[in-house]
Design a protein around this motif. Structure first.
Motif, mmCIF file in Angstrom:
data_model
loop_
_atom_site.group_PDB
_atom_site.id
_atom_site.type_symbol
_atom_site.label_atom_id
_atom_site.label_comp_id
_atom_site.label_asym_id
_atom_site.label_seq_id
_atom_site.Cartn_x
_atom_site.Cartn_y
_atom_site.Cartn_z
ATOM 1 N N ILE A 90 28.072 55.611 46.190
ATOM 2 C CA ILE A 90 29.359 54.915 46.331
ATOM 3 C C ILE A 90 29.146 53.411 46.357
ATOM 4 N N THR A 91 28.094 52.973 47.018
ATOM 5 C CA THR A 91 27.787 51.538 47.052
ATOM 6 C C THR A 91 27.533 51.008 45.643
ATOM 7 N N ASN A 92 26.739 51.734 44.862
ATOM 8 C CA ASN A 92 26.433 51.303 43.493
ATOM 9 C C ASN A 92 27.687 51.298 42.621
ATOM 10 N N TYR A 93 28.575 52.251 42.850
ATOM 11 C CA TYR A 93 29.844 52.283 42.107
ATOM 12 C C TYR A 93 30.670 51.032 42.436
ATOM 13 N N THR A 94 30.716 50.677 43.714
ATOM 14 C CA THR A 94 31.449 49.477 44.136
ATOM 15 C C THR A 94 30.839 48.225 43.503
ATOM 16 N N MET A 95 29.513 48.189 43.444
ATOM 17 C CA MET A 95 28.841 47.039 42.832
ATOM 18 C C MET A 95 29.134 46.961 41.336
ATOM 19 N N ALA A 96 29.198 48.128 40.687
ATOM 20 C CA ALA A 96 29.503 48.145 39.250
ATOM 21 C C ALA A 96 30.893 47.568 38.983
ATOM 22 N N LYS A 97 31.855 47.919 39.816
ATOM 23 C CA LYS A 97 33.209 47.360 39.661
ATOM 24 C C LYS A 97 33.199 45.845 39.860
ATOM 25 N N ARG A 98 32.438 45.389 40.844
ATOM 26 C CA ARG A 98 32.356 43.945 41.083
ATOM 27 C C ARG A 98 31.660 43.244 39.916
ATOM 28 N N LEU A 99 30.680 43.892 39.321
ATOM 29 C CA LEU A 99 29.988 43.329 38.153
ATOM 30 C C LEU A 99 30.957 43.127 36.998
ATOM 31 N N LEU A 100 31.802 44.097 36.744
ATOM 32 C CA LEU A 100 32.765 43.994 35.639
ATOM 33 C C LEU A 100 33.742 42.846 35.869
ATOM 34 N N THR A 101 34.137 42.638 37.117
ATOM 35 C CA THR A 101 35.011 41.503 37.439
ATOM 36 C C THR A 101 34.291 40.181 37.189
ATOM 37 N N TYR A 102 33.027 40.129 37.570
ATOM 38 C CA TYR A 102 32.225 38.921 37.354
ATOM 39 C C TYR A 102 32.118 38.611 35.862
ATOM 40 N N ILE A 103 31.850 39.623 35.040
ATOM 41 C CA ILE A 103 31.727 39.416 33.595
ATOM 42 C C ILE A 103 33.027 38.843 33.035
ATOM 43 N N GLU A 104 34.139 39.410 33.460
ATOM 44 C CA GLU A 104 35.445 38.931 32.983
ATOM 45 C C GLU A 104 35.677 37.479 33.396
ATOM 46 N N ASP A 105 35.305 37.131 34.632
ATOM 47 C CA ASP A 105 35.518 35.768 35.133
ATOM 48 C C ASP A 105 34.680 34.736 34.383
ATOM 49 N N GLN A 106 33.484 35.140 33.923
ATOM 50 C CA GLN A 106 32.592 34.193 33.255
ATOM 51 C C GLN A 106 33.020 33.858 31.831
ATOM 52 N N LYS A 107 33.798 34.740 31.224
ATOM 53 C CA LYS A 107 34.274 34.542 29.842
ATOM 54 C C LYS A 107 33.132 34.207 28.871
#
Length: 304
Positions: A90-107
């Motif tokens: 579950i922790t890794n799943y949460t981190m994966a979601k945060r990673l996708l948000t980071y990628i989007e923010d970096q453009k």
């Protein structure tokens, strides 16, 4: 007197098994040939007699202060911390979601991808919910594929899945990470497919890598290095953060190209050792980190 001493030693033994060896009351009862209710009473008595002291510690630092400390200590541009969940999955799943948000923010426009658990989960998540409107034009691997069949440890497969989700152009390496022969590695580096990936490495503005400890050797057949405490993007580092020279050929992004990349995010999957994370952070290989807040707490305690 002897009876009391024997009793106290017996209570201490039960408390040790329960609190320090993490055995259940049922297991202790079976081990000591007594009933489970008696074990429960013995634990209560051990607490009452002061053999066991239970203290509750409130979190010493907020997630915000820990993130600021991480950036200040390791020279990072950002530190993203997630709460520790009830399981590593579950922790890794949460981190994966945060990673996708980071990628989007970096453009980013050109993205390099490594391999690892959280990267694989993120790619799988996007397989179900693709994000076609974004800035990403090209995706490429940062190193060759591992020797195991697990998809998350194959950079080309992570690139394929992410490229489909982001509607971007994939550029594949189609090569293993490790070469036992210098001649074979040289031959690979002379191919058009390798040169195509090099062209993307030169334009890279976001690199996504996971931080690994020695467990990666067993998981993937990774060729470990003596004195290495951590690995990232095919580079091993010692406890001081110094990159250790390779004694074998590995297909990976050259160090000077990785250092030129605008943002390099290092992901600390659940269960990664604090020594590995500390070593990689000291190396200067990454600019941003994604980790558990518990990892940041551990790092802070290690440096105090």
């Amino acid at each position: 007197m002897n009876y009391r001493r024997d009793k106290l030693e017996r209570l201490a033994r039960v408390a040790h098994l329960y609190y320090e060896e993490d055995k259940t009351q049922g297991e202790i009862a079976e081990l000591m040939c007594v009933s489970r209710p008696l074990v429960s009473r013995m634990l209560n008595e051990a607490r009452n007699l002061g053999i066991v002291e239970i203290r509750v510690h409130s979190p010493a630092h907020s997630a915000e202060s820990l993130a600021e400390w991480m950036c200040r200590t390791y020279g990072l541009r950002s530190s993203m911390l997630v709460a520790e969940e009830e399981s590593d999955d579950i922790t890794n799943y949460t981190m994966a979601k945060r990673l996708l948000t980071y990628i989007e923010d970096q453009k980013p426009t050109v993205v390099g991808v490594g391999w690892g658990t959280v990267i694989g989960i993120a790619a799988k998540m996007l397989e179900r919910v693709p994000v076609h409107r974004n800035s990403i034009q090209t995706l490429c691997p940062l190193l060759g594929n591992s020797n195991v069949l697990l998809r998350q440890y194959h950079s080309d497969e992570n690139v394929r899945m992410l490229a489909e989700a982001y509607d971007a152009q994939p550029v594949f390496l189609h090569a293993p990470a490790y070469y036992s022969s210098e001649a074979d590695a040289k031959m690979m580096r002379e191919t058009n497919q390798y040169q195509n990936v090099v062209n993307q490495w030169e334009k890279l503005d976001l690199a996504i890598i996971e931080i690994h400890d020695d467990s990666i050797i067993e998981k993937t057949g990774y060729l470990g290095q003596e004195e290495a405490v951590g690995y990232a993007a095919g580079y091993g580092v010692d406890a001081a953060g110094k990159i250790i020279p390779q004694t074998y050929d590995i297909m990976r992004i050259p160090l000077h190209m990785l250092e030129r990349c605008r943002r390099v995010i290092g992901i600390c999957a659940a269960g990664t050792s604090v020594q590995a994370v500390d070593g990689i952070l000291r190396s200067g290989l990454i600019t941003d980190v994604l980790a558990q807040d518990a990892m940041a707490e551990q790092l802070l305690r290690e440096t105090e």
